[in-house]
Design a protein around this motif. Structure first.
Motif, PDB file in Angstrom:
ATOM      1  N   HIS A  72       0.784  -1.165  -0.185  1.00 53.00           N
ATOM      2  CA  HIS A  72       0.180  -0.037  -0.086  1.00 53.00           C
ATOM      3  C   HIS A  72       0.867   1.107  -0.099  1.00 53.00           C
ATOM      4  O   HIS A  72       1.648   1.387   0.794  1.00 53.00           O
ATOM      5  CB  HIS A  72      -0.951   0.109   1.062  1.00 53.00           C
ATOM      6  CG  HIS A  72      -1.767   1.210   1.210  1.00 53.00           C
ATOM      7  ND1 HIS A  72      -2.830   1.521   0.580  1.00 53.00           N
ATOM      8  CD2 HIS A  72      -1.870   2.228   2.253  1.00 53.00           C
ATOM      9  CE1 HIS A  72      -3.561   2.441   0.925  1.00 53.00           C
ATOM     10  NE2 HIS A  72      -2.984   2.878   1.767  1.00 53.00           N
ATOM     11  N   VAL A  73       0.465   2.355  -0.972  1.00 51.02           N
ATOM     12  CA  VAL A  73       1.043   3.489  -1.043  1.00 51.02           C
ATOM     13  C   VAL A  73       0.556   4.533   0.067  1.00 51.02           C
ATOM     14  O   VAL A  73      -0.589   4.425   0.069  1.00 51.02           O
ATOM     15  CB  VAL A  73       1.417   4.045  -2.332  1.00 51.02           C
ATOM     16  CG1 VAL A  73       1.982   5.444  -2.288  1.00 51.02           C
ATOM     17  CG2 VAL A  73       2.103   3.150  -3.107  1.00 51.02           C
ATOM     18  N   VAL A  74       1.577   5.281   0.803  1.00 47.42           N
ATOM     19  CA  VAL A  74       0.873   6.195   1.689  1.00 47.42           C
ATOM     20  C   VAL A  74       1.644   7.486   1.528  1.00 47.42           C
ATOM     21  O   VAL A  74       2.697   7.566   0.857  1.00 47.42           O
ATOM     22  CB  VAL A  74       1.050   5.787   3.179  1.00 47.42           C
ATOM     23  CG1 VAL A  74       0.301   4.634   3.568  1.00 47.42           C
ATOM     24  CG2 VAL A  74       2.449   5.534   3.456  1.00 47.42           C
ATOM     25  N   HIS A  75       0.974   8.666   1.786  1.00 45.82           N
ATOM     26  CA  HIS A  75       1.607  10.020   1.682  1.00 45.82           C
ATOM     27  C   HIS A  75       1.764  10.664   3.097  1.00 45.82           C
ATOM     28  O   HIS A  75       2.520  11.485   3.069  1.00 45.82           O
ATOM     29  CB  HIS A  75       0.539  10.907   0.990  1.00 45.82           C
ATOM     30  CG  HIS A  75       0.067  10.491  -0.333  1.00 45.82           C
ATOM     31  ND1 HIS A  75       0.913  10.207  -1.537  1.00 45.82           N
ATOM     32  CD2 HIS A  75      -0.937   9.736  -0.870  1.00 45.82           C
ATOM     33  CE1 HIS A  75       0.350   9.819  -2.524  1.00 45.82           C
ATOM     34  NE2 HIS A  75      -0.875   9.366  -2.144  1.00 45.82           N
ATOM     35  N   GLU A  76       1.492   9.922   4.100  1.00 46.92           N
ATOM     36  CA  GLU A  76       1.745  10.389   5.589  1.00 46.92           C
ATOM     37  C   GLU A  76       1.897   9.231   6.323  1.00 46.92           C
ATOM     38  O   GLU A  76       1.181   8.150   6.346  1.00 46.92           O
ATOM     39  CB  GLU A  76       0.576  11.231   6.010  1.00 46.92           C
ATOM     40  CG  GLU A  76       0.897  11.880   7.192  1.00 46.92           C
ATOM     41  CD  GLU A  76      -0.060  12.764   7.729  1.00 46.92           C
ATOM     42  OE1 GLU A  76      -0.260  13.882   7.340  1.00 46.92           O
ATOM     43  OE2 GLU A  76      -0.979  12.355   8.839  1.00 46.92           O
ATOM     44  N   GLU A  77       2.773   9.105   7.244  1.00 49.01           N
ATOM     45  CA  GLU A  77       3.106   8.112   8.105  1.00 49.01           C
ATOM     46  C   GLU A  77       3.546   8.603   9.531  1.00 49.01           C
ATOM     47  O   GLU A  77       4.356   9.494   9.726  1.00 49.01           O
ATOM     48  CB  GLU A  77       3.940   7.148   7.825  1.00 49.01           C
ATOM     49  CG  GLU A  77       4.069   5.878   8.703  1.00 49.01           C
ATOM     50  CD  GLU A  77       2.956   4.842   8.636  1.00 49.01           C
ATOM     51  OE1 GLU A  77       2.803   4.090   9.455  1.00 49.01           O
ATOM     52  OE2 GLU A  77       2.113   4.993   7.654  1.00 49.01           O
ATOM     53  N   ASN A  78       2.895   7.768  10.763  1.00 41.92           N
ATOM     54  CA  ASN A  78       3.151   8.618  12.118  1.00 41.92           C
ATOM     55  C   ASN A  78       4.223   7.315  12.355  1.00 41.92           C
ATOM     56  O   ASN A  78       3.838   6.110  12.646  1.00 41.92           O
ATOM     57  CB  ASN A  78       1.975   8.523  12.903  1.00 41.92           C
ATOM     58  CG  ASN A  78       2.159   8.793  14.193  1.00 41.92           C
ATOM     59  OD1 ASN A  78       3.510   8.818  14.756  1.00 41.92           O
ATOM     60  ND2 ASN A  78       1.322   9.686  14.915  1.00 41.92           N
ATOM     61  N   ASP A  79       5.286   7.700  12.700  1.00 40.35           N
ATOM     62  CA  ASP A  79       6.605   6.685  13.148  1.00 40.35           C
ATOM     63  C   ASP A  79       7.145   7.309  14.513  1.00 40.35           C
ATOM     64  O   ASP A  79       7.752   8.304  14.562  1.00 40.35           O
ATOM     65  CB  ASP A  79       7.565   6.626  12.029  1.00 40.35           C
ATOM     66  CG  ASP A  79       8.482   5.668  12.200  1.00 40.35           C
ATOM     67  OD1 ASP A  79       8.184   4.354  12.704  1.00 40.35           O
ATOM     68  OD2 ASP A  79       9.919   5.994  11.756  1.00 40.35           O
ATOM     69  N   LEU A  80       6.880   6.349  15.486  1.00 42.96           N
ATOM     70  CA  LEU A  80       7.355   6.768  16.840  1.00 42.96           C
ATOM     71  C   LEU A  80       6.957   8.311  17.145  1.00 42.96           C
ATOM     72  O   LEU A  80       7.663   9.081  17.620  1.00 42.96           O
ATOM     73  CB  LEU A  80       8.863   6.679  16.886  1.00 42.96           C
ATOM     74  CG  LEU A  80       9.317   5.395  16.469  1.00 42.96           C
ATOM     75  CD1 LEU A  80      10.726   5.284  16.634  1.00 42.96           C
ATOM     76  CD2 LEU A  80       8.694   4.434  17.762  1.00 42.96           C
ATOM     77  N   GLU A  81       5.514   8.601  17.051  1.00 42.27           N
ATOM     78  CA  GLU A  81       5.076   9.965  17.330  1.00 42.27           C
ATOM     79  C   GLU A  81       5.896  11.006  16.541  1.00 42.27           C
ATOM     80  O   GLU A  81       5.644  12.333  16.586  1.00 42.27           O
ATOM     81  CB  GLU A  81       5.256  10.345  19.013  1.00 42.27           C
ATOM     82  CG  GLU A  81       4.345   9.023  19.517  1.00 42.27           C
ATOM     83  CD  GLU A  81       2.979   8.694  19.253  1.00 42.27           C
ATOM     84  OE1 GLU A  81       2.191  10.014  19.111  1.00 42.27           O
ATOM     85  OE2 GLU A  81       2.433   7.944  19.238  1.00 42.27           O
TER      86      GLU A  81
END
Length: 159
Positions: free
Chosen positions: A132-141
């Motif tokens: 799945h392609v994402v444009h935003e990701e939350n990584d370790l806050e």
């Protein structure tokens, strides 16, 4: 209560080859049962065993890898068809490693983020499943966006 036997094997430093466990239930305990895989939860050395167990995951890939706990990120500069092929090959190698060592990826939770304006937004796969392609990701806050702007991180920090 857990009993373990530790041995050295292949390129792995430590592998739990035999684990027996009993479960307390209502003041009584079950019979000893064999556990075929896993790291004892709550053990002091559990995290160390896990790190040692996955330490060689990046030996067969040419892309860069970041590891934190049970999270792995693979990335590289992709500016040609050859680089696209190399990244796809590395994903196949990671999946092969995970099958060999019985540490399967949750493919439905794996994501692709294309960074940069001239990025070749191609499809990537693991085990023939398109990621799945994402444009935003939350990584370790920390909120990371594909345009690398920090406004979404600022909004999240204010909340």
């Amino acid at each position: 209560m857990i009993k373990q036997k530790l041995t050295k094997t292949k390129s792995k430093m430590i592998l739990i080859t035999k684990t027996l466990v009993i479960f307390p239930l209502g003041g009584q305990v079950s019979e000893w049962r064999s556990v075929l895989s896993g790291v004892p939860q709550g053990s002091v050395l559990g995290q160390l065993f896990f790190v040692l167990y996955i330490n060689d995951i990046d030996d067969s890939v040419s892309s860069k890898i970041l590891k934190f706990a049970d999270d792995i990120k693979i990335f590289n500069t992709v500016c040609s068809e050859e680089a696209i092929g190399n990244l796809r090959t590395d994903l196949c190698r990671l999946f092969a490693w995970s099958k060999e060592w019985q540490m399967l990826f949750h493919i439905d939770r794996c994501k692709v983020m294309h960074l940069g304006y001239n990025n070749h937004s191609v499809d990537y796969f693991m085990d023939a499943v398109q990621l799945h392609v994402v444009h935003e990701e939350n990584d370790l806050e920390v909120v990371v966006t594909d345009d690398l702007k920090c406004e979404n991180q600022c909004v999240a920090a204010v909340r």
